[in-house]
Design an enzyme around this catalytic site. Sequence first.
Site, PDB file in Angstrom:
ATOM      1  N   ALA A 243     -18.494  42.034 -43.455  1.00  9.08           N
ATOM      2  CA  ALA A 243     -19.032  40.677 -43.657  1.00  9.08           C
ATOM      3  C   ALA A 243     -18.103  39.650 -43.002  1.00  9.08           C
ATOM      4  O   ALA A 243     -18.381  39.182 -41.888  1.00  9.08           O
ATOM      5  CB  ALA A 243     -19.208  40.407 -45.135  1.00  9.08           C
ATOM      6  N   ARG A 244     -17.046  39.304 -43.675  1.00 12.21           N
ATOM      7  CA  ARG A 244     -16.099  38.304 -43.190  1.00 12.21           C
ATOM      8  C   ARG A 244     -14.714  38.676 -43.665  1.00 12.21           C
ATOM      9  O   ARG A 244     -14.578  39.115 -44.813  1.00 12.21           O
ATOM     10  CB  ARG A 244     -16.415  36.931 -43.822  1.00 12.21           C
ATOM     11  CG  ARG A 244     -17.629  36.236 -43.289  1.00 12.21           C
ATOM     12  CD  ARG A 244     -17.291  35.565 -41.988  1.00 12.21           C
ATOM     13  NE  ARG A 244     -18.393  34.747 -41.539  1.00 12.21           N
ATOM     14  CZ  ARG A 244     -18.257  33.491 -41.139  1.00 12.21           C
ATOM     15  NH1 ARG A 244     -17.073  32.914 -41.140  1.00 12.21           N
ATOM     16  NH2 ARG A 244     -19.290  32.820 -40.711  1.00 12.21           N
ATOM     17  N   GLU A 273      -7.646  37.599 -38.018  1.00 12.52           N
ATOM     18  CA  GLU A 273      -8.198  37.992 -36.711  1.00 12.52           C
ATOM     19  C   GLU A 273      -7.697  36.985 -35.688  1.00 12.52           C
ATOM     20  O   GLU A 273      -7.692  35.799 -35.976  1.00 12.52           O
ATOM     21  CB  GLU A 273      -9.728  37.986 -36.747  1.00 12.52           C
ATOM     22  CG  GLU A 273     -10.298  39.151 -37.528  1.00 12.52           C
ATOM     23  CD  GLU A 273     -11.829  39.257 -37.421  1.00 12.52           C
ATOM     24  OE1 GLU A 273     -12.391  38.853 -36.392  1.00 12.52           O
ATOM     25  OE2 GLU A 273     -12.428  39.742 -38.375  1.00 12.52           O
ATOM     26  N   HIS A 291     -14.303  43.998 -35.229  1.00 16.28           N
ATOM     27  CA  HIS A 291     -15.396  43.020 -35.402  1.00 16.28           C
ATOM     28  C   HIS A 291     -16.535  43.267 -34.395  1.00 16.28           C
ATOM     29  O   HIS A 291     -16.935  42.352 -33.665  1.00 16.28           O
ATOM     30  CB  HIS A 291     -14.857  41.593 -35.281  1.00 16.28           C
ATOM     31  CG  HIS A 291     -15.707  40.590 -36.018  1.00 16.28           C
ATOM     32  ND1 HIS A 291     -15.194  39.466 -36.593  1.00 16.28           N
ATOM     33  CD2 HIS A 291     -17.049  40.548 -36.271  1.00 16.28           C
ATOM     34  CE1 HIS A 291     -16.172  38.770 -37.165  1.00 16.28           C
ATOM     35  NE2 HIS A 291     -17.312  39.410 -36.973  1.00 16.28           N
ATOM     36  N   ALA A 294     -22.029  43.355 -34.681  1.00 13.20           N
ATOM     37  CA  ALA A 294     -23.241  42.859 -34.025  1.00 13.20           C
ATOM     38  C   ALA A 294     -23.300  43.249 -32.550  1.00 13.20           C
ATOM     39  O   ALA A 294     -24.265  42.929 -31.856  1.00 13.20           O
ATOM     40  CB  ALA A 294     -23.290  41.340 -34.140  1.00 13.20           C
TER      41      ALA A 294
HETATM   42  N1  LIG Z   1     -19.466  42.292 -38.622  1.00 16.88           N
HETATM   43  C1  LIG Z   1     -20.152  41.523 -37.810  1.00 16.88           C
HETATM   44  O1  LIG Z   1     -20.036  41.614 -36.592  1.00 16.88           O
HETATM   45  C2  LIG Z   1     -21.120  40.522 -38.381  1.00 16.88           C
HETATM   46  C3  LIG Z   1     -22.231  40.132 -37.611  1.00 16.88           C
HETATM   47  C4  LIG Z   1     -23.133  39.222 -38.150  1.00 16.88           C
HETATM   48  C5  LIG Z   1     -22.895  38.684 -39.417  1.00 16.88           C
HETATM   49  N2  LIG Z   1     -21.798  39.053 -40.142  1.00 16.88           N
HETATM   50  C6  LIG Z   1     -21.540  38.521 -41.480  1.00 16.88           C
HETATM   51  O2  LIG Z   1     -22.362  39.181 -42.414  1.00 16.88           O
HETATM   52  C7  LIG Z   1     -22.531  38.356 -43.567  1.00 16.88           C
HETATM   53  C8  LIG Z   1     -23.982  38.395 -44.028  1.00 16.88           C
HETATM   54  O3  LIG Z   1     -24.847  37.894 -43.003  1.00 16.88           O
HETATM   55  P1  LIG Z   1     -26.425  37.743 -43.277  1.00 16.88           P
HETATM   56  O4  LIG Z   1     -27.058  37.414 -41.986  1.00 16.88           O
HETATM   57  O5  LIG Z   1     -26.924  38.892 -44.081  1.00 16.88           O
HETATM   58  O6  LIG Z   1     -26.425  36.441 -44.235  1.00 16.88           O
HETATM   59  P2  LIG Z   1     -27.556  35.997 -45.250  1.00 16.88           P
HETATM   60  O7  LIG Z   1     -27.329  34.541 -45.492  1.00 16.88           O
HETATM   61  O8  LIG Z   1     -28.899  36.462 -44.804  1.00 16.88           O
HETATM   62  O9  LIG Z   1     -27.186  36.813 -46.600  1.00 16.88           O
HETATM   63  C9  LIG Z   1     -26.048  36.574 -47.362  1.00 16.88           C
HETATM   64  C10 LIG Z   1     -26.431  36.791 -48.822  1.00 16.88           C
HETATM   65  O10 LIG Z   1     -25.260  36.764 -49.630  1.00 16.88           O
HETATM   66  C11 LIG Z   1     -25.598  36.155 -50.878  1.00 16.88           C
HETATM   67  N3  LIG Z   1     -24.365  35.728 -51.533  1.00 16.88           N
HETATM   68  C12 LIG Z   1     -23.688  34.553 -51.414  1.00 16.88           C
HETATM   69  N4  LIG Z   1     -22.568  34.591 -52.171  1.00 16.88           N
HETATM   70  C13 LIG Z   1     -22.554  35.803 -52.778  1.00 16.88           C
HETATM   71  C14 LIG Z   1     -21.671  36.426 -53.694  1.00 16.88           C
HETATM   72  N5  LIG Z   1     -20.550  35.824 -54.114  1.00 16.88           N
HETATM   73  N6  LIG Z   1     -21.960  37.683 -54.134  1.00 16.88           N
HETATM   74  C15 LIG Z   1     -23.073  38.329 -53.722  1.00 16.88           C
HETATM   75  N7  LIG Z   1     -23.963  37.767 -52.863  1.00 16.88           N
HETATM   76  C16 LIG Z   1     -23.698  36.525 -52.392  1.00 16.88           C
HETATM   77  C17 LIG Z   1     -26.544  35.051 -50.477  1.00 16.88           C
HETATM   78  O11 LIG Z   1     -27.358  34.645 -51.583  1.00 16.88           O
HETATM   79  C18 LIG Z   1     -27.372  35.708 -49.372  1.00 16.88           C
HETATM   80  O12 LIG Z   1     -28.556  36.305 -49.877  1.00 16.88           O
HETATM   81  C19 LIG Z   1     -22.023  36.974 -43.145  1.00 16.88           C
HETATM   82  O13 LIG Z   1     -20.740  36.789 -43.716  1.00 16.88           O
HETATM   83  C20 LIG Z   1     -21.896  37.051 -41.652  1.00 16.88           C
HETATM   84  O14 LIG Z   1     -20.862  36.234 -41.169  1.00 16.88           O
HETATM   85  C21 LIG Z   1     -20.922  39.973 -39.649  1.00 16.88           C
END
Ligand SMILES: NC(=O)c1ccc[n+]([C@@H]2O[C@H](COP(=O)([O-])OP(=O)(O)OC[C@H]3O[C@@H](n4cnc5c(N)ncnc54)[C@H](O)[C@@H]3O)[C@@H](O)[C@H]2O)c1
Length: 316
Positions: A243-244, A273, A291, A294
């Site tokens: 995620a992050r 990072e 990372h 995606a």
């Molecule tokens: N690894 C990578 O290369 C990569 C690529 C794209 C996105 N990401 C990351 O993936 C994560 C998710 O992206 P997404 O597109 O699914 O976002 P999204 O907004 O569709 O989903 C995130 C979900 O998390 C929920 N949420 C918020 N706080 C929370 C908590 N404390 N506990 C549980 N759930 C909680 C929200 O309600 C939402 O439904 C983001 O942090 C994004 O930056 C990583």
Amino acid sequence: MKVLANDGISQSGIDALEKGGFEVITTTVAQEQLINYINEKDITVLLVRSATTVRKDLIDACPNLKVIGRGGVGMDNIDVEYAREQGRSVINTPAASSHSVAELVFGHLFGLARFLHNSNRDMPLEGDSNFKGLKKAYAKGTELKGKTLGVLGFGRIGQATAKVAIGAGMKVIAFDPFMDEANLELDFFDGQKLNFNIKTISKEDVLKQADFLTLHVPAQDDYVIGKPELEIMKDGAILVNAARGGVVDEVALVEAITSGKIARAALDVFEKEPKPEMQLLMNPALSLTPHTGAATNEAQDRIGTELAEQIIGILK
Ligand SMILES: NC(=O)c1ccc[n+]([C@@H]2O[C@H](COP(=O)([O-])OP(=O)(O)OC[C@H]3O[C@@H](n4cnc5c(N)ncnc54)[C@H](O)[C@@H]3O)[C@@H](O)[C@H]2O)c1
């Protein structure tokens, strides 16, 4: 009309835009020359990824720039609200890479379950001298089928990951404070579709029941997985953070691995990072990627074509 894709765009995106009657320029213009370039070349659409920034000064100085597009999710590099107040369209492609991230999570999970991350480190060094020793060391693998995957954050990527898990025969449980349930539609190669309704449960129940835990939450102020959460988890659980950086307490994770509470873990994102802690990089219980969640050709193609569709919809 001209589109400047300053941080690059896939060939499929270029093709779709050209078919829609746009001229696409893929030169990378230096940030300080961008305003002049946009005005001199009469650019209508500026596409960026994370490298180029689009701030107030650029928006004010380029009155003919109608659309600003971000290939990908986060728009921290664009003054989105200000641009919209000035009547510009700001677009992004939040869903384009969800399945790519989900598959990377499963790359890590399948690998961790069978010690591939260690085996790939050891075979080049000892594969000829200690084959039998390595065979014994990595004999106690586990299957994912029949196990429980806990998903924290059930948005786009969380749901995409759940679909892959269901396809692999896993049980899925999820926690999301802003979602009670989600309907997942799985598509199969022969045209069949199957629907699954997943009702979210409490975070504590997910932590207690998950054999494998994956995080898909946005960046936040506090850790989502810190020492207290790790203590609640099943003994010997496996954790993935794609995620992050900063949603998992890395120090607490290493402690939990050292004590044996957490068996192994995968990290695609890091608190620091691009210089993750050496303690993480050298830890044999960690499966690591820089990372790249995606980073697939398919995601880049979808980003390009989704941007093109939106631009054509706005301007044509
Ligand atoms: N690894 C990578 O290369 C990569 C690529 C794209 C996105 N990401 C990351 O993936 C994560 C998710 O992206 P997404 O597109 O699914 O976002 P999204 O907004 O569709 O989903 C995130 C979900 O998390 C929920 N949420 C918020 N706080 C929370 C908590 N404390 N506990 C549980 N759930 C909680 C929200 O309600 C939402 O439904 C983001 O942090 C994004 O930056 C990583």
